[in-house]
Design a protein around this motif. Structure first.
Motif, PDB file in Angstrom:
ATOM      1  N   LYS A  25      48.666  68.335  20.850  1.00 35.83           N
ATOM      2  CA  LYS A  25      48.660  69.850  20.744  1.00 35.83           C
ATOM      3  C   LYS A  25      48.237  70.360  22.218  1.00 35.83           C
ATOM      4  O   LYS A  25      48.725  71.727  22.729  1.00 35.83           O
ATOM      5  N   ALA A  26      47.777  69.213  22.699  1.00 38.06           N
ATOM      6  CA  ALA A  26      47.736  70.269  23.976  1.00 38.06           C
ATOM      7  C   ALA A  26      49.062  70.378  24.598  1.00 38.06           C
ATOM      8  O   ALA A  26      47.903  71.073  25.959  1.00 38.06           O
ATOM      9  N   LYS A  27      49.707  69.883  24.404  1.00 38.56           N
ATOM     10  CA  LYS A  27      51.065  70.172  25.296  1.00 38.56           C
ATOM     11  C   LYS A  27      52.169  71.117  24.185  1.00 38.56           C
ATOM     12  O   LYS A  27      53.394  71.447  24.505  1.00 38.56           O
ATOM     13  N   LYS A  64      49.702  77.485  25.688  1.00 36.02           N
ATOM     14  CA  LYS A  64      50.320  77.757  27.130  1.00 36.02           C
ATOM     15  C   LYS A  64      51.832  79.017  26.437  1.00 36.02           C
ATOM     16  O   LYS A  64      52.432  78.789  25.283  1.00 36.02           O
ATOM     17  N   VAL A  65      52.362  79.336  27.214  1.00 34.22           N
ATOM     18  CA  VAL A  65      53.578  80.420  27.410  1.00 34.22           C
ATOM     19  C   VAL A  65      54.307  79.572  28.209  1.00 34.22           C
ATOM     20  O   VAL A  65      54.034  79.804  29.238  1.00 34.22           O
ATOM     21  N   VAL A  66      55.662  79.061  27.782  1.00 31.65           N
ATOM     22  CA  VAL A  66      56.283  78.671  28.605  1.00 31.65           C
ATOM     23  C   VAL A  66      57.636  79.756  28.958  1.00 31.65           C
ATOM     24  O   VAL A  66      57.814  80.462  28.965  1.00 31.65           O
ATOM     25  N   CYS A  67      57.709  79.723  30.671  1.00 29.59           N
ATOM     26  CA  CYS A  67      58.291  80.477  31.162  1.00 29.59           C
ATOM     27  C   CYS A  67      59.705  79.934  31.486  1.00 29.59           C
ATOM     28  O   CYS A  67      59.260  78.791  32.459  1.00 29.59           O
ATOM     29  N   VAL A  68      60.853  80.248  32.101  1.00 29.05           N
ATOM     30  CA  VAL A  68      62.157  80.082  32.592  1.00 29.05           C
ATOM     31  C   VAL A  68      62.484  81.243  32.488  1.00 29.05           C
ATOM     32  O   VAL A  68      63.109  82.222  32.604  1.00 29.05           O
ATOM     33  N   SER A  69      63.819  81.104  34.258  1.00 34.01           N
ATOM     34  CA  SER A  69      64.776  81.600  34.166  1.00 34.01           C
ATOM     35  C   SER A  69      66.591  81.503  33.953  1.00 34.01           C
ATOM     36  O   SER A  69      65.715  79.670  34.010  1.00 34.01           O
ATOM     37  N   VAL A  70      66.920  81.533  33.653  1.00 32.35           N
ATOM     38  CA  VAL A  70      68.075  81.321  32.599  1.00 32.35           C
ATOM     39  C   VAL A  70      69.316  82.087  33.263  1.00 32.35           C
ATOM     40  O   VAL A  70      69.458  83.195  33.687  1.00 32.35           O
ATOM     41  N   SER A 109      70.542  77.212  23.146  1.00 28.82           N
ATOM     42  CA  SER A 109      70.244  75.827  22.923  1.00 28.82           C
ATOM     43  C   SER A 109      69.605  75.145  24.226  1.00 28.82           C
ATOM     44  O   SER A 109      68.959  74.476  23.703  1.00 28.82           O
ATOM     45  N   ILE A 110      69.813  76.615  25.094  1.00 26.78           N
ATOM     46  CA  ILE A 110      69.005  75.744  26.292  1.00 26.78           C
ATOM     47  C   ILE A 110      67.291  75.633  25.583  1.00 26.78           C
ATOM     48  O   ILE A 110      66.515  75.204  25.862  1.00 26.78           O
ATOM     49  N   ILE A 111      67.363  76.872  25.511  1.00 28.69           N
ATOM     50  CA  ILE A 111      65.413  77.742  24.792  1.00 28.69           C
ATOM     51  C   ILE A 111      65.124  77.169  23.579  1.00 28.69           C
ATOM     52  O   ILE A 111      64.579  76.551  23.494  1.00 28.69           O
ATOM     53  N   GLU A 112      66.054  76.205  22.728  1.00 26.71           N
ATOM     54  CA  GLU A 112      65.502  75.410  21.348  1.00 26.71           C
ATOM     55  C   GLU A 112      65.122  74.449  22.457  1.00 26.71           C
ATOM     56  O   GLU A 112      64.810  73.433  21.410  1.00 26.71           O
ATOM     57  N   ALA A 113      64.733  74.075  23.566  1.00 29.49           N
ATOM     58  CA  ALA A 113      64.958  72.450  23.949  1.00 29.49           C
ATOM     59  C   ALA A 113      64.104  72.601  24.968  1.00 29.49           C
ATOM     60  O   ALA A 113      63.777  71.557  25.535  1.00 29.49           O
ATOM     61  N   LEU A 114      63.250  73.719  24.777  1.00 30.07           N
ATOM     62  CA  LEU A 114      62.124  74.080  25.954  1.00 30.07           C
ATOM     63  C   LEU A 114      60.692  73.456  25.509  1.00 30.07           C
ATOM     64  O   LEU A 114      60.498  73.786  24.500  1.00 30.07           O
ATOM     65  N   ASP A 115      60.323  72.793  25.958  1.00 25.28           N
ATOM     66  CA  ASP A 115      58.821  72.432  25.893  1.00 25.28           C
ATOM     67  C   ASP A 115      57.989  72.840  26.665  1.00 25.28           C
ATOM     68  O   ASP A 115      59.034  73.399  28.000  1.00 25.28           O
ATOM     69  N   VAL A 116      57.302  72.527  27.481  1.00 25.21           N
ATOM     70  CA  VAL A 116      55.672  72.708  28.535  1.00 25.21           C
ATOM     71  C   VAL A 116      56.449  71.318  29.726  1.00 25.21           C
ATOM     72  O   VAL A 116      56.717  72.360  30.709  1.00 25.21           O
ATOM     73  N   GLU A 117      57.220  71.258  29.428  1.00 25.60           N
ATOM     74  CA  GLU A 117      57.765  70.675  31.029  1.00 25.60           C
ATOM     75  C   GLU A 117      58.488  71.091  31.375  1.00 25.60           C
ATOM     76  O   GLU A 117      58.798  70.342  32.251  1.00 25.60           O
ATOM     77  N   LYS A 118      59.298  71.912  30.475  1.00 23.69           N
ATOM     78  CA  LYS A 118      60.511  72.177  31.448  1.00 23.69           C
ATOM     79  C   LYS A 118      60.339  73.582  31.773  1.00 23.69           C
ATOM     80  O   LYS A 118      61.295  74.354  32.152  1.00 23.69           O
ATOM     81  N   GLN A 153      50.664  84.938  23.757  1.00 26.52           N
ATOM     82  CA  GLN A 153      49.148  83.559  23.576  1.00 26.52           C
ATOM     83  C   GLN A 153      49.643  83.502  22.196  1.00 26.52           C
ATOM     84  O   GLN A 153      47.991  82.075  21.681  1.00 26.52           O
ATOM     85  N   LYS A 154      49.437  84.887  21.299  1.00 30.38           N
ATOM     86  CA  LYS A 154      49.156  84.320  19.669  1.00 30.38           C
ATOM     87  C   LYS A 154      50.648  83.871  18.936  1.00 30.38           C
ATOM     88  O   LYS A 154      49.903  84.191  17.457  1.00 30.38           O
ATOM     89  N   GLY A 155      51.939  83.281  19.517  1.00 28.15           N
ATOM     90  CA  GLY A 155      52.696  83.245  18.490  1.00 28.15           C
ATOM     91  C   GLY A 155      52.346  81.938  17.950  1.00 28.15           C
ATOM     92  O   GLY A 155      51.836  81.160  18.001  1.00 28.15           O
ATOM     93  N   GLY A 156      53.335  81.803  17.045  1.00 28.12           N
ATOM     94  CA  GLY A 156      53.274  80.147  16.261  1.00 28.12           C
ATOM     95  C   GLY A 156      54.448  79.465  16.970  1.00 28.12           C
ATOM     96  O   GLY A 156      54.410  78.327  16.217  1.00 28.12           O
ATOM     97  N   GLY A 157      54.583  79.690  17.784  1.00 27.06           N
ATOM     98  CA  GLY A 157      55.987  78.254  18.565  1.00 27.06           C
ATOM     99  C   GLY A 157      57.333  78.299  18.022  1.00 27.06           C
ATOM    100  O   GLY A 157      57.541  77.421  17.545  1.00 27.06           O
ATOM    101  N   GLY A 158      57.740  79.322  17.300  1.00 30.94           N
ATOM    102  CA  GLY A 158      58.465  80.065  16.517  1.00 30.94           C
ATOM    103  C   GLY A 158      60.124  78.878  17.157  1.00 30.94           C
ATOM    104  O   GLY A 158      61.075  79.129  16.771  1.00 30.94           O
ATOM    105  N   PHE A 159      60.325  79.188  18.282  1.00 34.88           N
ATOM    106  CA  PHE A 159      61.479  78.656  19.312  1.00 34.88           C
ATOM    107  C   PHE A 159      60.850  77.224  20.145  1.00 34.88           C
ATOM    108  O   PHE A 159      59.961  77.771  20.805  1.00 34.88           O
ATOM    109  N   GLY A 160      61.620  76.911  20.642  1.00 35.92           N
ATOM    110  CA  GLY A 160      61.610  75.297  21.546  1.00 35.92           C
ATOM    111  C   GLY A 160      61.472  74.294  20.349  1.00 35.92           C
ATOM    112  O   GLY A 160      61.155  74.172  19.485  1.00 35.92           O
TER     113      GLY A 160
END
Length: 263
Positions: free
Chosen positions: A147-149, A200-206, A240-249, A134-141
């Motif tokens: 800003k809200a998204k 926000k923190v994005v959470c996925v299974s791959v 490649s999947i991780i780099e395409a992630l955003d809060v919608e995914k 939650q303190k990260g800089g969003g360096g991936f994805g």
């Protein structure tokens, strides 16, 4: 922008080791924190640290021990203060090394051991490392302009197609299937709770595909050559999947080719 920081849990071999190599190779000057149960026995990982002393940190962490996880999170907080990406990579098929083919093979201890490593461990990792994500800089994805998204971090849980309830037409492998199905539920729950926060923190299974690692080795003879992936190929696909992630995914499961997997 701050230097991205990634943590790879289960980094001594297979996919975890390849995630470390990929990020070091392709995301300079990103820093990588590699964790494993027995650093002294992880020769290739220690060699990688020697080649990248300023960018790769090795921590001892047994994912089955909550105290190890808590202590590792404290170390990361002290030394880095944040995380942008966490990949939960360690997994076991079954303590015997082979999945159960019938009820006769099922044992309480086998199920408990498999669930502890494959499900409980990643969830407890999220408990202690979510504050740093939650303190990260969003360096991936991908970051949208609103800003809200935007997200601050990403949690990636390595699942398996056999953990899909909707896709299960063969049965068997009780412990492993159950552990990955439960991990998918944990991913979904995490995406809801950590999606309410700001940032926000994005959470996925791959699902990495069938990869040429120790876990799948007993079953390689049943896999067509073109469907047996090297760790490098699998991680290339997953990144490649991780780099395409955003809060919608967030809150979903994805196969190595980017297709969404049914729960």
């Amino acid at each position: 922008m701050a230097v991205p920081v990634a943590l790879i849990q289960g980094a001594s071999r297979g996919l975890g080791l390849e995630f470390c190599k990929h990020i070091l190779r392709n995301y300079s000057p990103a820093c990588v924190i590699a964790t494993c149960r027995n650093p002294d026995g992880a020769a290739e990982l220690r060699d990688l640290v020697g080649q990248n002393p300023s960018r790769l940190t090795l921590l001892r962490l047994d994912v089955n021990r909550e105290e190890d996880i808590r202590e590792a999170a404290e170390r990361v907080k002290e030394n880095f203060g944040r995380l942008d990406l966490m990949v939960n990579s360690s997994a076991m098929l079954h303590p015997s090394g082979k999945g159960e083919t019938s009820l006769r093979d099922v044992s309480a201890q086998g199920i408990i051991s498999t669930l502890t490593t494959n499900t409980v461990g990643p969830l407890v990792m999220a408990k202690y490392f979510a504050p740093l994500l939650q303190k990260g800089g969003g360096g991936f994805g991908q970051q949208p302009s609103q800003k809200a998204k935007q997200h601050s971090g990403i949690i990636v849980n390595i699942t398996a197609k056999v953990g899909s309830i909707g896709d299960n037409g063969l049965g068997g492998w009780y412990s492993y299937r159950m552990s990955k199905a439960a991990l998918n539920m944990a991913t979904r729950n995490l995406s809801i709770e950590l999606g309410r926060t700001r940032p926000k923190v994005v959470c996925v299974s791959v699902h990495p595909g069938t990869v040429n690692t120790d876990l799948s080795r007993p079953y390689h003879k049943n896999v067509p050559k073109e469907n047996l992936f090297s760790p490098e190929h699998s991680v290339n696909c997953l990144m490649s999947i991780i780099e395409a992630l955003d809060v919608e995914k967030t809150g979903k499961a994805y196969s190595w080719n980017g297709a969404e997997l049914p729960w």
